[in-house]
Motif scaffolding. Structure first.
Motif, PDB file in Angstrom:
ATOM      1  N   LYS A 101      12.802  -6.663  -0.704  1.00  0.00           N
ATOM      2  CA  LYS A 101      12.602  -6.914  -2.132  1.00  0.00           C
ATOM      3  C   LYS A 101      11.152  -6.661  -2.529  1.00  0.00           C
ATOM      4  O   LYS A 101      10.871  -6.076  -3.589  1.00  0.00           O
ATOM      5  N   ALA A 102      10.232  -7.095  -1.695  1.00  0.00           N
ATOM      6  CA  ALA A 102       8.816  -6.881  -1.982  1.00  0.00           C
ATOM      7  C   ALA A 102       8.480  -5.393  -1.944  1.00  0.00           C
ATOM      8  O   ALA A 102       7.711  -4.899  -2.785  1.00  0.00           O
ATOM      9  N   TYR A 103       9.067  -4.676  -0.984  1.00  0.00           N
ATOM     10  CA  TYR A 103       8.761  -3.244  -0.904  1.00  0.00           C
ATOM     11  C   TYR A 103       9.349  -2.498  -2.093  1.00  0.00           C
ATOM     12  O   TYR A 103       8.744  -1.534  -2.573  1.00  0.00           O
ATOM     13  N   PHE A 104      10.499  -2.925  -2.582  1.00  0.00           N
ATOM     14  CA  PHE A 104      11.061  -2.295  -3.787  1.00  0.00           C
ATOM     15  C   PHE A 104      10.084  -2.427  -4.952  1.00  0.00           C
ATOM     16  O   PHE A 104       9.897  -1.488  -5.733  1.00  0.00           O
ATOM     17  N   ALA A 105       9.454  -3.587  -5.085  1.00  0.00           N
ATOM     18  CA  ALA A 105       8.457  -3.790  -6.146  1.00  0.00           C
ATOM     19  C   ALA A 105       7.246  -2.879  -5.920  1.00  0.00           C
ATOM     20  O   ALA A 105       6.732  -2.258  -6.859  1.00  0.00           O
ATOM     21  N   PHE A 106       6.798  -2.808  -4.672  1.00  0.00           N
ATOM     22  CA  PHE A 106       5.678  -1.941  -4.315  1.00  0.00           C
ATOM     23  C   PHE A 106       6.018  -0.482  -4.616  1.00  0.00           C
ATOM     24  O   PHE A 106       5.206   0.261  -5.192  1.00  0.00           O
ATOM     25  N   ASN A 107       7.222  -0.074  -4.280  1.00  0.00           N
ATOM     26  CA  ASN A 107       7.642   1.301  -4.512  1.00  0.00           C
ATOM     27  C   ASN A 107       7.737   1.617  -5.998  1.00  0.00           C
ATOM     28  O   ASN A 107       7.440   2.738  -6.433  1.00  0.00           O
ATOM     29  N   PHE A 150      -3.589  -1.502   6.480  1.00  0.00           N
ATOM     30  CA  PHE A 150      -2.384  -2.250   6.118  1.00  0.00           C
ATOM     31  C   PHE A 150      -1.394  -1.372   5.373  1.00  0.00           C
ATOM     32  O   PHE A 150      -0.178  -1.436   5.627  1.00  0.00           O
ATOM     33  N   ILE A 151      -1.874  -0.544   4.448  1.00  0.00           N
ATOM     34  CA  ILE A 151      -0.980   0.336   3.695  1.00  0.00           C
ATOM     35  C   ILE A 151      -0.240   1.286   4.643  1.00  0.00           C
ATOM     36  O   ILE A 151       0.967   1.535   4.496  1.00  0.00           O
ATOM     37  N   GLU A 152      -0.943   1.799   5.640  1.00  0.00           N
ATOM     38  CA  GLU A 152      -0.313   2.698   6.613  1.00  0.00           C
ATOM     39  C   GLU A 152       0.740   1.957   7.439  1.00  0.00           C
ATOM     40  O   GLU A 152       1.857   2.451   7.633  1.00  0.00           O
ATOM     41  N   ILE A 153       0.401   0.768   7.930  1.00  0.00           N
ATOM     42  CA  ILE A 153       1.338  -0.015   8.736  1.00  0.00           C
ATOM     43  C   ILE A 153       2.526  -0.450   7.901  1.00  0.00           C
ATOM     44  O   ILE A 153       3.683  -0.413   8.358  1.00  0.00           O
ATOM     45  N   LEU A 154       2.282  -0.845   6.660  1.00  0.00           N
ATOM     46  CA  LEU A 154       3.360  -1.224   5.743  1.00  0.00           C
ATOM     47  C   LEU A 154       4.375  -0.100   5.599  1.00  0.00           C
ATOM     48  O   LEU A 154       5.596  -0.327   5.678  1.00  0.00           O
ATOM     49  N   TYR A 155       3.895   1.115   5.406  1.00  0.00           N
ATOM     50  CA  TYR A 155       4.786   2.269   5.230  1.00  0.00           C
ATOM     51  C   TYR A 155       5.588   2.540   6.500  1.00  0.00           C
ATOM     52  O   TYR A 155       6.788   2.828   6.438  1.00  0.00           O
ATOM     53  N   LYS A 156       4.947   2.406   7.654  1.00  0.00           N
ATOM     54  CA  LYS A 156       5.661   2.633   8.911  1.00  0.00           C
ATOM     55  C   LYS A 156       6.717   1.550   9.156  1.00  0.00           C
ATOM     56  O   LYS A 156       7.822   1.842   9.636  1.00  0.00           O
ATOM     57  N   LEU A 187      12.446  -0.042   9.327  1.00  0.00           N
ATOM     58  CA  LEU A 187      13.546  -0.896   8.865  1.00  0.00           C
ATOM     59  C   LEU A 187      14.582  -0.115   8.086  1.00  0.00           C
ATOM     60  O   LEU A 187      15.782  -0.212   8.359  1.00  0.00           O
ATOM     61  N   PHE A 188      14.138   0.691   7.127  1.00  0.00           N
ATOM     62  CA  PHE A 188      15.074   1.405   6.254  1.00  0.00           C
ATOM     63  C   PHE A 188      15.814   2.528   6.978  1.00  0.00           C
ATOM     64  O   PHE A 188      16.896   2.919   6.566  1.00  0.00           O
ATOM     65  N   HIS A 189      15.223   3.045   8.056  1.00  0.00           N
ATOM     66  CA  HIS A 189      15.863   4.123   8.813  1.00  0.00           C
ATOM     67  C   HIS A 189      16.586   3.603  10.056  1.00  0.00           C
ATOM     68  O   HIS A 189      16.941   4.374  10.942  1.00  0.00           O
ATOM     69  N   LEU A 239       2.076  -8.661   1.535  1.00  0.00           N
ATOM     70  CA  LEU A 239       2.465  -7.778   0.435  1.00  0.00           C
ATOM     71  C   LEU A 239       2.739  -8.572  -0.832  1.00  0.00           C
ATOM     72  O   LEU A 239       2.364  -8.153  -1.935  1.00  0.00           O
ATOM     73  N   ARG A 240       3.383  -9.715  -0.702  1.00  0.00           N
ATOM     74  CA  ARG A 240       3.692 -10.557  -1.865  1.00  0.00           C
ATOM     75  C   ARG A 240       2.415 -10.953  -2.595  1.00  0.00           C
ATOM     76  O   ARG A 240       2.350 -10.887  -3.835  1.00  0.00           O
ATOM     77  N   LYS A 241       1.402 -11.361  -1.841  1.00  0.00           N
ATOM     78  CA  LYS A 241       0.140 -11.768  -2.462  1.00  0.00           C
ATOM     79  C   LYS A 241      -0.549 -10.586  -3.145  1.00  0.00           C
ATOM     80  O   LYS A 241      -1.137 -10.738  -4.222  1.00  0.00           O
ATOM     81  N   ILE A 242      -0.464  -9.412  -2.541  1.00  0.00           N
ATOM     82  CA  ILE A 242      -1.048  -8.220  -3.156  1.00  0.00           C
ATOM     83  C   ILE A 242      -0.326  -7.882  -4.455  1.00  0.00           C
ATOM     84  O   ILE A 242      -0.959  -7.618  -5.490  1.00  0.00           O
TER      85      ILE A 242
END
Length: 245
Positions: free
Chosen positions: A21-27, A202-208, A213-215, A235-238
Motif C-alpha cells: 500500500k505504501a509503495y502504491f502511494a510512492f509510485n 534507500f531509494i535503490e533498496i526500496l525499488y529492489k 516482492l511484486f515479481h 517509507l510511510r514516514k517519508i
C-alpha cells in the motif's frame, strides 16, 4: 477452540500488505512527477529529487526512531536472503549513481592491449589481447575472470580497473549505517553527506525490495517480514512528509 486458533493466527500484522500500500502511494507520486519515464528512470530521478531528499534529511536529523528504523532495516536485510533478478539485495553494495556507457580503459599495459568498457544494462565487457568473455555484471566479475585464460597479472589489472569504476557510483551502505549510530557527533557537512548517501541508497533498496516482492522472488518467512516491516516504517514516514505534486 478452532475459532480461537483461527482468530489468533490472524492477529499478526501482514507487513507485505502495508508495504504494498505504501509503495502504491510512492509510485503514484513518481507517476505524477515523471509521467513519461520508465520505472527505472523514475527511480533515477527520485534519487536526485531535492525536495524529498531534504525531507529525508529532516527525518534523520529530528527523529531518533527514524534513524533506528534505518539501522534495523540494514541489520535485518543483511541477515537474511532476499533476491531481485536473482541477485541478493544487500546494504554492502548499493548503487547510488548511474551506470553510464563509457570506455574505461583502452591502451597497452606491460606490452598487452586492454579494452574495458561499461555497456548498457549494468553490464561490462573487456578484451585482453584476443581474449574476450561474454558481457557480465559486476557481481559476475570473479566468475568471469576465472573462466578465461589470461595471466594473474592481467586479471588483477582488469579487476582493479572495473572495481575502481564501479566504486564511483556504488557505496557500502553498511558503513554509512555504522556512521549513523553516532549521528549527533558529526559535523554539519558530514551529516549532509551521510543523509545524501542514505537517501539515495534507500531509494535503490526500496525499488529492489519492491521488485523482489511484486515479481514473486521473495520466499516469505518471519525474517523477510521484518525487512518489509522496517522498510514500510521508513517509507510511510517519508510519504507523510512529501508535498502533493
Amino acid at each position: 477452540m478452532q475459532k480461537f486458533k483461527i482468530y489468533r493466527d490472524s492477529i499478526d500484522i501482514d507487513y507485505y500488505v502495508y508495504f504494498t500500500k505504501a509503495y502504491f502511494a510512492f509510485n503514484a507520486y513518481l507517476k505524477a512527477k515523471h509521467p513519461t519515464l520508465t520505472d527505472l528512470d523514475k527511480i533515477r530521478e527520485m534519487k536526485n529529487d531535492i525536495t524529498v531528499s531534504r525531507k529525508f534529511k529532516s527525518l534523520v536529523e529530528d527523529g531518533k526512531h527514524f534513524r533506528d528504523d534505518l539501522i534495523a532495516l540494514k541489520e535485518n536485510l543483511n541477515s537474511t536472503v532476499i533476491k531481485n533478478n536473482n541477485e541478493i539485495i544487500t546494504f554492502d553494495r548499493v548503487k547510488i549513481g548511474d551506470h553510464n556507457v563509457v570506455e574505461i580503459f583502452n591502451e597497452s599495459y606491460n606490452g598487452v592491449a586492454y579494452f574495458i568498457k561499461a555497456i548498457d544494462n549494468d553490464l561490462f565487457t573487456f578484451k585482453v589481447k584476443d581474449t574476450q568473455p561474454n558481457p557480465f555484471k559486476i557481481e559476475q566479475l570473479e566468475e568471469t575472470l576465472n573462466s578465461i585464460s589470461i595471466t594473474t597479472t592481467q586479471k588483477s589489472k582488469v579487476r582493479a580497473l572495473i572495481t575502481e569504476h564501479v566504486e564511483n557510483y556504488n557505496i557500502n551502505l553498511s558503513n554509512e549505517i555504522e556512521i549513523l549510530r553516532n549521528f549527533n557527533d558529526l559535523t554539519n557537512t558530514e551529516k549532509a553527506k551521510l543523509c545524501e548517501n542514505l537517501y539515495k541508497g534507500f531509494i535503490e533498496i526500496l525499488y529492489k525490495l519492491r521488485n523482489g516482492l511484486f515479481h514473486s522472488e521473495v520466499e516469505p518467512n518471519s525474517d523477510v517480514m521484518k525487512v518489509y516491516k522496517f522498510t514500510y516504517f521508513i517509507l510511510r514516514k517519508i510519504l507523510h512528509e512529501i508535498p502533493t505534486p
